[in-house]
Design a protein around this motif. Structure first.
Motif, short mmCIF file in Angstrom:
data_model
loop_
_atom_site.label_atom_id
_atom_site.label_comp_id
_atom_site.label_asym_id
_atom_site.label_seq_id
_atom_site.Cartn_x
_atom_site.Cartn_y
_atom_site.Cartn_z
N LEU A 10 -23.28 -72.98 3.13
CA LEU A 10 -23.27 -71.57 2.78
C LEU A 10 -24.26 -71.34 1.63
O LEU A 10 -23.88 -71.10 0.49
CB LEU A 10 -21.86 -71.15 2.38
CG LEU A 10 -20.79 -71.35 3.47
CD1 LEU A 10 -19.39 -71.11 2.92
CD2 LEU A 10 -21.05 -70.44 4.65
N ASP A 11 -25.56 -71.44 1.94
CA ASP A 11 -26.60 -71.41 0.91
C ASP A 11 -27.19 -70.01 0.74
O ASP A 11 -28.35 -69.75 1.06
CB ASP A 11 -27.71 -72.42 1.21
CG ASP A 11 -28.33 -72.22 2.61
OD1 ASP A 11 -27.63 -71.70 3.50
OD2 ASP A 11 -29.50 -72.58 2.80
N ALA A 12 -26.35 -69.07 0.23
CA ALA A 12 -26.85 -67.73 -0.07
C ALA A 12 -27.85 -67.83 -1.24
O ALA A 12 -27.75 -68.71 -2.08
CB ALA A 12 -25.68 -66.83 -0.44
N PRO A 13 -28.81 -66.89 -1.35
CA PRO A 13 -28.99 -65.74 -0.45
C PRO A 13 -29.99 -65.98 0.67
O PRO A 13 -30.13 -65.15 1.56
CB PRO A 13 -29.51 -64.66 -1.42
CG PRO A 13 -30.33 -65.44 -2.40
CD PRO A 13 -29.62 -66.76 -2.58
N GLY A 14 -30.73 -67.12 0.64
CA GLY A 14 -31.76 -67.32 1.66
C GLY A 14 -31.23 -67.84 2.98
O GLY A 14 -31.81 -67.59 4.03
N VAL A 54 -31.38 -70.73 4.25
CA VAL A 54 -32.35 -71.57 4.97
C VAL A 54 -31.65 -72.76 5.62
O VAL A 54 -31.84 -73.05 6.80
CB VAL A 54 -33.46 -72.05 4.00
CG1 VAL A 54 -34.40 -73.03 4.73
CG2 VAL A 54 -34.26 -70.87 3.46
N LYS A 55 -30.82 -73.45 4.82
CA LYS A 55 -30.12 -74.62 5.37
C LYS A 55 -29.11 -74.21 6.43
O LYS A 55 -28.92 -74.90 7.43
CB LYS A 55 -29.42 -75.36 4.24
CG LYS A 55 -30.37 -76.03 3.25
CD LYS A 55 -29.58 -76.73 2.15
CE LYS A 55 -30.52 -77.37 1.13
NZ LYS A 55 -29.76 -78.02 0.03
N LYS A 115 -27.48 -74.08 12.13
CA LYS A 115 -27.07 -73.31 13.31
C LYS A 115 -28.08 -73.45 14.44
O LYS A 115 -27.70 -73.48 15.62
CB LYS A 115 -26.88 -71.83 12.94
CG LYS A 115 -25.59 -71.55 12.19
CD LYS A 115 -25.38 -70.07 12.00
CE LYS A 115 -24.03 -69.78 11.35
NZ LYS A 115 -22.90 -70.13 12.24
N ARG A 116 -29.35 -73.54 14.09
CA ARG A 116 -30.38 -73.69 15.13
C ARG A 116 -30.16 -74.97 15.92
O ARG A 116 -30.30 -74.99 17.15
CB ARG A 116 -31.77 -73.70 14.45
CG ARG A 116 -32.95 -73.98 15.40
CD ARG A 116 -33.08 -72.93 16.49
NE ARG A 116 -33.44 -71.64 15.91
CZ ARG A 116 -33.31 -70.49 16.56
NH1 ARG A 116 -32.80 -70.49 17.79
NH2 ARG A 116 -33.66 -69.35 16.01
N LYS A 117 -29.75 -76.05 15.23
CA LYS A 117 -29.51 -77.32 15.92
C LYS A 117 -28.36 -77.21 16.91
O LYS A 117 -28.32 -77.92 17.92
CB LYS A 117 -29.21 -78.42 14.90
CG LYS A 117 -30.41 -78.84 14.07
CD LYS A 117 -30.01 -79.94 13.09
CE LYS A 117 -31.19 -80.36 12.24
NZ LYS A 117 -30.81 -81.42 11.25
N LEU A 118 -27.41 -76.33 16.60
CA LEU A 118 -26.23 -76.19 17.46
C LEU A 118 -26.38 -75.10 18.51
O LEU A 118 -25.51 -74.94 19.36
CB LEU A 118 -25.00 -75.87 16.59
CG LEU A 118 -24.61 -76.93 15.56
CD1 LEU A 118 -23.49 -76.41 14.66
CD2 LEU A 118 -24.19 -78.22 16.24
N THR A 119 -27.49 -74.35 18.45
CA THR A 119 -27.69 -73.25 19.39
C THR A 119 -28.31 -73.77 20.68
O THR A 119 -29.41 -74.37 20.65
CB THR A 119 -28.61 -72.16 18.79
OG1 THR A 119 -28.03 -71.70 17.57
CG2 THR A 119 -28.77 -70.99 19.74
N PRO A 120 -27.64 -73.61 21.82
CA PRO A 120 -28.20 -74.13 23.08
C PRO A 120 -29.46 -73.38 23.49
O PRO A 120 -29.66 -72.22 23.15
CB PRO A 120 -27.07 -73.90 24.08
CG PRO A 120 -26.26 -72.79 23.49
CD PRO A 120 -26.35 -72.93 22.00
N THR A 121 -30.31 -74.08 24.22
CA THR A 121 -31.51 -73.44 24.76
C THR A 121 -31.10 -72.39 25.78
O THR A 121 -30.28 -72.67 26.67
CB THR A 121 -32.40 -74.49 25.45
OG1 THR A 121 -32.72 -75.52 24.52
CG2 THR A 121 -33.68 -73.85 25.98
N PRO A 122 -31.62 -71.18 25.65
CA PRO A 122 -31.20 -70.12 26.57
C PRO A 122 -31.64 -70.39 28.00
O PRO A 122 -32.63 -71.08 28.25
CB PRO A 122 -31.88 -68.87 26.00
CG PRO A 122 -33.05 -69.38 25.23
CD PRO A 122 -32.64 -70.71 24.68
#
Length: 362
Positions: free
Chosen positions: A57-61, A63-64, A69-76
């Motif tokens: 939870l690295d507010a406010p950017g 980035v982490k 989340k990108r690693k866990l997001t499946p390819t559409p």
């Protein structure tokens, strides 16, 4: 992952924050809540969600958080749009804001309860905390290894858990002190309640019936004639009744209370003599032929008999009213003593957004 206590369990009530030191997120009555404590509990909240690797939870950017989340997001699938970083950032911000609210609420409420307990000279002993902790631990974790895994997963220490157990006990004692003063109910109040609610302390007349319900009058007349000449209820209901429930019990309808039947039938039933064969009686459901097989007279508790129940009812209402009034006052008083730093302001802070009013039920 099990939780020994939900994060809000220590909170008797949630709400409340002049100048906040640079290393703090808030002050309660001048006493600071440090950023270190805040960050620790942010990690606890994140880990308590049950995810093995929760996004940071690295507010406010964020980035982490976005990268995780990108690693866990499946390819559409082909033809479907890709989830953008901006969308992931929005999710991260929502999760951070939710966790921030929980943590500010928890840390502030712990201070509020401590302050209120001190003002009221309410105390809990270490032994009381240890007993309550041991009981809750026993109920939540059958094995010691489960409890240790819980601490590791959530990054809590046993002191963290006991701090919330202690606050829960203090909150309970404060509530007991508040409602104890509202425990007296006058004899006049009991008498007035009895007079206004007399029907609640009585039972209407009841009658056991045997019935045949038919679709039309002609069938009812035939059923009536069959019963008059001595045919059994089982045979008659099987042949003529359109009501499966009473047909299955040879027409028996036990303990019918006055005022609960269809009006035409109710009038006929409670004016009939026991053993008399009556009907057909037309109702919205069809035509009834019936006999009353047993009568139970109405009963009415006296004021003296009803007094313990009324006393308990009015006492509970008075206690709830007293606690609600105190809770509103408590929340307002301690919220005014609570100031939060920018970026940490919630409705628990005097300099935060106004609390959302609780909808009233008319």
């Amino acid at each position: 992952m099990k939780q020994l206590l939900p994060l809000g369990a220590a909170c008797l009530v949630l709400a409340a924050c002049g100048g906040v030191p640079g290393n703090s997120v808030a002050t309660v009555d001048g006493d600071p809540i440090t950023k270190q404590d805040f960050q620790h509990w942010m990690t606890v909240v994140s880990r308590s969600a049950g995810q093995p690797s929760p996004p940071p939870l690295d507010a406010p950017g964020y980035v982490k958080c976005v990268a995780a989340k990108r690693k866990l997001t499946p390819t559409p699938a082909k033809g479907q749009p890709k989830v953008t970083d901006e969308q992931l950032k929005t999710q991260c911000k929502q999760e951070y804001d939710q966790a921030r609210g929980q943590v500010v609420q928890l840390l502030v409420s712990l201070r509020w309860i401590d302050g209120e307990a001190e003002a009221r000279d309410v105390k809990v002993t270490k032994a009381e905390v240890d007993r309550a902790f041991a009981e809750q631990k026993r109920q939540a974790f059958p094995k010691e290894s489960d409890y240790l895994a819980f601490l590791k997963q959530t990054t809590q220490s046993e002191a963290d858990v006991k701090a919330r157990v202690r606050s829960e006990l203090l909150g309970g004692k404060i509530r007991d002190q508040v409602v104890k003063r509202a425990n007296t109910v006058s004899d006049q109040a009991i008498s007035d309640f009895y007079a206004k609610n007399k029907a609640r302390f009585g039972q209407p007349e009841k009658r056991d019936l045997r019935v045949v319900l038919t679709k039309d009058k002609a069938a009812a007349d035939r059923a009536h004639a069959a019963l008059e000449r001595g045919d059994g209820w089982k045979a008659v209901t099987k042949k003529y009744s359109i009501d499966d429930t009473s047909k299955a019990s040879a027409g028996k309808l036990p303990a019918q209370a006055k005022g609960t039947l269809d009006k035409e039938l109710d009038d006929a039933v409670f004016s009939a003599k026991q053993g008399e064969l009556v009907g057909p009686v037309k109702t919205q459901y069809g035509y009834y032929v019936f006999t009353v097989t047993n009568m139970v007279a109405p009963t009415q508790q006296t004021l003296a008999e009803a007094k313990p129940t009324i006393q308990q009812t009015l006492g509970a209402e008075a206690q709830q009213k007293a606690f609600t009034a105190w809770l509103e006052d408590f929340t307002a008083r301690w919220r005014e003593k609570t100031e939060c730093a920018e970026g940490y302001r919630t409705s628990d802070c005097a300099n935060g957004p106004k609390p959302t009013p609780t909808p009233s039920v008319e």
